[in-house]
Design an enzyme around this catalytic site. Structure first.
Site, PDB file in Angstrom:
ATOM      1  N   SER A  74       0.814  -1.217   0.000  1.00 48.58           N
ATOM      2  CA  SER A  74       0.000   0.000   0.000  1.00 48.58           C
ATOM      3  C   SER A  74       0.847   1.267   0.000  1.00 48.58           C
ATOM      4  CB  SER A  74      -0.941   0.003   1.207  1.00 48.58           C
ATOM      5  OG  SER A  74      -1.818  -1.110   1.159  1.00 48.58           O
ATOM      6  N   HIS A 128       0.564   4.894   4.152  1.00 47.03           N
ATOM      7  CA  HIS A 128      -0.056   5.500   2.968  1.00 47.03           C
ATOM      8  C   HIS A 128       0.447   6.926   2.771  1.00 47.03           C
ATOM      9  CE1 HIS A 128      -3.765   2.601   3.294  1.00 47.03           C
ATOM     10  NE2 HIS A 128      -2.616   1.979   3.089  1.00 47.03           N
TER      11      HIS A 128
END
Length: 292
Positions: free
Chosen positions: A198, A244
């Site tokens: 991610s 992220h």
């Protein structure tokens, strides 16, 4: 009056390939006119050319490059497919190898919980991006699908080497973001490793956003996509929104280096130096955070 016997005319010489003198070759190169055997023939727009003429053309023809300095690579995005293949193989190994051997060797976690998960094994900041939760097939499917979508767009624009560098540095940036923003964990309260692509995927988000702005393209949909995925990181437990954010910022920095480096004979050198500087910044920030 006597007439002499006429001398026999010399037989026509059989043409042979210059590279393979033992092979008769009746096909001639359309460029230099020399004979070429089947092994030395290369298909041209009209007829055939010999391998020497083809190699000479490659040496004298300027290499076509993208606007960001990468070599134009036709065909499928090999780096993207390669990364996907590695992630799938590692995911299979997580299932096939008994216990949590793969997880324990390559996962990353807050260094203040267990120093061996980062402080003394910094490569985990990168290797964790190739692992995914074995308890959630959706985890790897969503990441690989997103990588496939954005890889097909970014890899041809940046070039294979630059795209690979962007992805790997963004993966490290995701781990650094987790290191900086995750609360200090108390030893003995359990260990939750950080795995998944991610952070690197968000790096592609940041890079695509900057590239689109640099090219004058529409960015509204990208902003919406980033916002939705960012909110999901706060709403669903066990999602490291810190990774992220770290990947997003790192990807944007890498793309800025690639997009705004002046074009010219030193473009590649300056881009390499800029990407190295981004990586050095991540290392320095991590070292300072660990030392506090």
């Amino acid at each position: 009056m006597s007439y002499g016997i006429p001398a026999a005319e010399p037989s026509a010489q059989v043409p042979v390939c210059p590279r393979h003198p033992d092979r008769p070759s009746y096909v001639r190169c359309q460029r230099c006119g020399r004979p070429a055997c089947p092994d030395c023939q290369r298909a041209a727009a009209v007829g055939f050319q010999c391998v020497d003429c083809v190699n000479e053309t490659k040496r004298t023809t300027p290499e076509v490059r993208t606007v960001y300095g990468g070599a134009v690579a036709a065909g499928k995005p090999r780096v993207t497919f390669g990364i996907i293949a590695v992630c799938v193989v590692v995911y299979a190994l997580q299932w096939l190898i008994p216990g949590q051997v793969v997880y324990e060797q390559f996962a990353y976690n807050n260094v203040f919980a267990t120093p061996q998960y980062g402080a003394f094994e910094p490569w985990r900041m990168l290797t964790a991006a190739f692992l995914h939760s074995p308890d959630s097939l959706l985890h790897i499917i969503l990441n690989m699908y997103t990588l496939w979508i954005f890889g097909q767009a970014l890899e041809p624009l940046l070039g294979r080497a630059r795209f690979l560098a962007l992805y790997l540095i963004s993966a490290v940036g995701g781990s650094v973001g987790y290191l900086l923003l995750n609360p200090v964990l108390v030893p003995g309260q359990g260990l939750v490793g950080v795995v998944g692509a991610s952070g690197a995927i968000f790096g592609l988000f940041g890079a695509m956003l900057l590239v689109q702005r640099h090219r004058g393209g529409e960015t509204r949909q990208l902003w919406v996509l980033i916002a939705i995925n960012g909110v999901i990181g706060f709403l669903i437990p066990q999602i490291a929104w810190q990774a992220h954010l770290g990947g997003l910022i790192t990807g944007g920095l890498c793309a800025a280096v690639l997009a705004y480096t002046p074009r010219g004979p030193r473009q590649r050198l300056l881009q390499a130096a800029g990407l190295a500087a981004v990586l050095a910044l991540l290392i320095a920030v991590s070292w300072v955070r660990i030392s506090l």
